[in-house]
Design a protein around this motif. Structure first.
Motif, PDB file in Angstrom:
ATOM      1  N   SER A  59       0.836  -1.197   0.000  1.00  0.00           N
ATOM      2  CA  SER A  59       0.000   0.000   0.000  1.00  0.00           C
ATOM      3  C   SER A  59       0.874   1.251   0.000  1.00  0.00           C
ATOM      4  N   LYS A  60       0.435   2.247  -0.732  1.00  0.00           N
ATOM      5  CA  LYS A  60       1.143   3.530  -0.669  1.00  0.00           C
ATOM      6  C   LYS A  60       0.928   4.199   0.683  1.00  0.00           C
ATOM      7  N   LYS A  61      -0.304   4.044   1.221  1.00  0.00           N
ATOM      8  CA  LYS A  61      -0.615   4.589   2.535  1.00  0.00           C
ATOM      9  C   LYS A  61      -1.439   3.562   3.307  1.00  0.00           C
ATOM     10  N   THR A  99     -14.391   9.707   4.152  1.00  0.00           N
ATOM     11  CA  THR A  99     -15.378   9.004   3.338  1.00  0.00           C
ATOM     12  C   THR A  99     -14.819   8.739   1.940  1.00  0.00           C
ATOM     13  N   GLU A 100     -15.142   7.550   1.385  1.00  0.00           N
ATOM     14  CA  GLU A 100     -14.742   7.147   0.035  1.00  0.00           C
ATOM     15  C   GLU A 100     -13.249   7.397  -0.207  1.00  0.00           C
ATOM     16  N   HIS A 101     -12.449   6.830   0.662  1.00  0.00           N
ATOM     17  CA  HIS A 101     -11.016   7.115   0.656  1.00  0.00           C
ATOM     18  C   HIS A 101     -10.145   5.889   0.387  1.00  0.00           C
ATOM     19  N   PHE A 102     -10.634   4.687   0.748  1.00  0.00           N
ATOM     20  CA  PHE A 102      -9.769   3.508   0.749  1.00  0.00           C
ATOM     21  C   PHE A 102     -10.056   2.565  -0.415  1.00  0.00           C
ATOM     22  N   ASP A 103      -8.989   1.867  -0.846  1.00  0.00           N
ATOM     23  CA  ASP A 103      -9.096   0.833  -1.884  1.00  0.00           C
ATOM     24  C   ASP A 103      -9.377  -0.536  -1.280  1.00  0.00           C
ATOM     25  N   TYR A 125     -18.684   0.619   4.047  1.00  0.00           N
ATOM     26  CA  TYR A 125     -19.212   1.118   2.774  1.00  0.00           C
ATOM     27  C   TYR A 125     -18.955   2.619   2.638  1.00  0.00           C
ATOM     28  N   ARG A 126     -19.118   3.341   3.729  1.00  0.00           N
ATOM     29  CA  ARG A 126     -18.892   4.791   3.700  1.00  0.00           C
ATOM     30  C   ARG A 126     -17.447   5.133   3.345  1.00  0.00           C
TER      31      ARG A 126
END
Length: 206
Positions: A59-61, A99-103, A125-126
């Motif tokens: 992971s990059k982060k 929110t909507e930040h992770f892969d 999900y968020r």
């Protein structure tokens, strides 16, 4: 003894004492997620870091959450370059992440300590991007039916942790209710494969 108190006590010996459930889970997550290259990963219940540094390499982060102060102290000892964003957090409350930040969200041997699965899936999900994955690996309900639960030894004897019973259908129902699709379900056995499975793992997709 509360769950947080129990894990604080367990932290000192968690990495050193043989543990079939912990060690098989480490193999399961590596087999399940091998080959993934990720930008932002969220690890729920990172503990002493048994999977954290493997995830960080891919992971990059990486953000790693846990509610046990002592477990986090152990995990941070290996992060000499401060590349991982460790945070103490209660997963029963709104997670301190965007929110909507992770892969990818990874959650291993954590949800037996969580009563409300719906909340976990809503938060997952968020915080996931669209077309991203939520990996879960837990002690198989079949093991729980026979009385297996997280436990460890200390100077006062055996400490058994408080756990919740979640059936396979509970995970699936909570996931679908929150909008996830089921991508993969896998059952994992000890090496002899003569008994019931030790773990159940899922990959859900947003």
């Amino acid at each position: 003894m509360s769950i947080a108190e129990a894990y604080n006590c367990w932290a000192e010996t968690y990495n050193d004492v043989p543990n079939k459930t912990r060690d098989l889970e480490a193999r399961v997550i590596r087999e399940s997620l091998e080959g993934k290259n990720l930008n932002n990963t969220l690890e729920l219940g990172c503990g002493t870091g048994k999977n954290t540094y493997w995830l960080a390499e891919r992971s990059k982060k990486l953000t790693a959450l846990d509610f046990s102060e002592k477990m986090l102290e152990k995990a941070k000892q290996l992060d000499r370059e401060n590349k991982i964003n460790f945070q103490q957090a209660d997963l029963n409350l709104v997670w301190p992440v965007p929110t909507e930040h992770f892969d990818l969200i990874s959650c291993s041997l954590v949800l037996e300590h969580i009563e409300n699965l719906d909340f976990i899936f809503v938060e997952a999900y968020r915080t996931l991007k669209k077309n991203s994955s939520f990996f879960i690996c837990e002690l198989h309900p079949f093991k729980q039916y026979l009385g297996s639960k997280a436990r460890f030894e200390n100077g006062n004897g055996t400490i058994e942790l408080e756990v919740n019973m979640h059936h396979i259908s509970d995970y699936i129902a909570a996931a679908q209710k929150s909008g996830f699709r089921i991508k993969k379900i896998n059952e994992s056995f000890d090496e002899d494969q003569k008994e019931i499975p030790r773990h159940i793992s899922f990959i859900f997709e947003k």
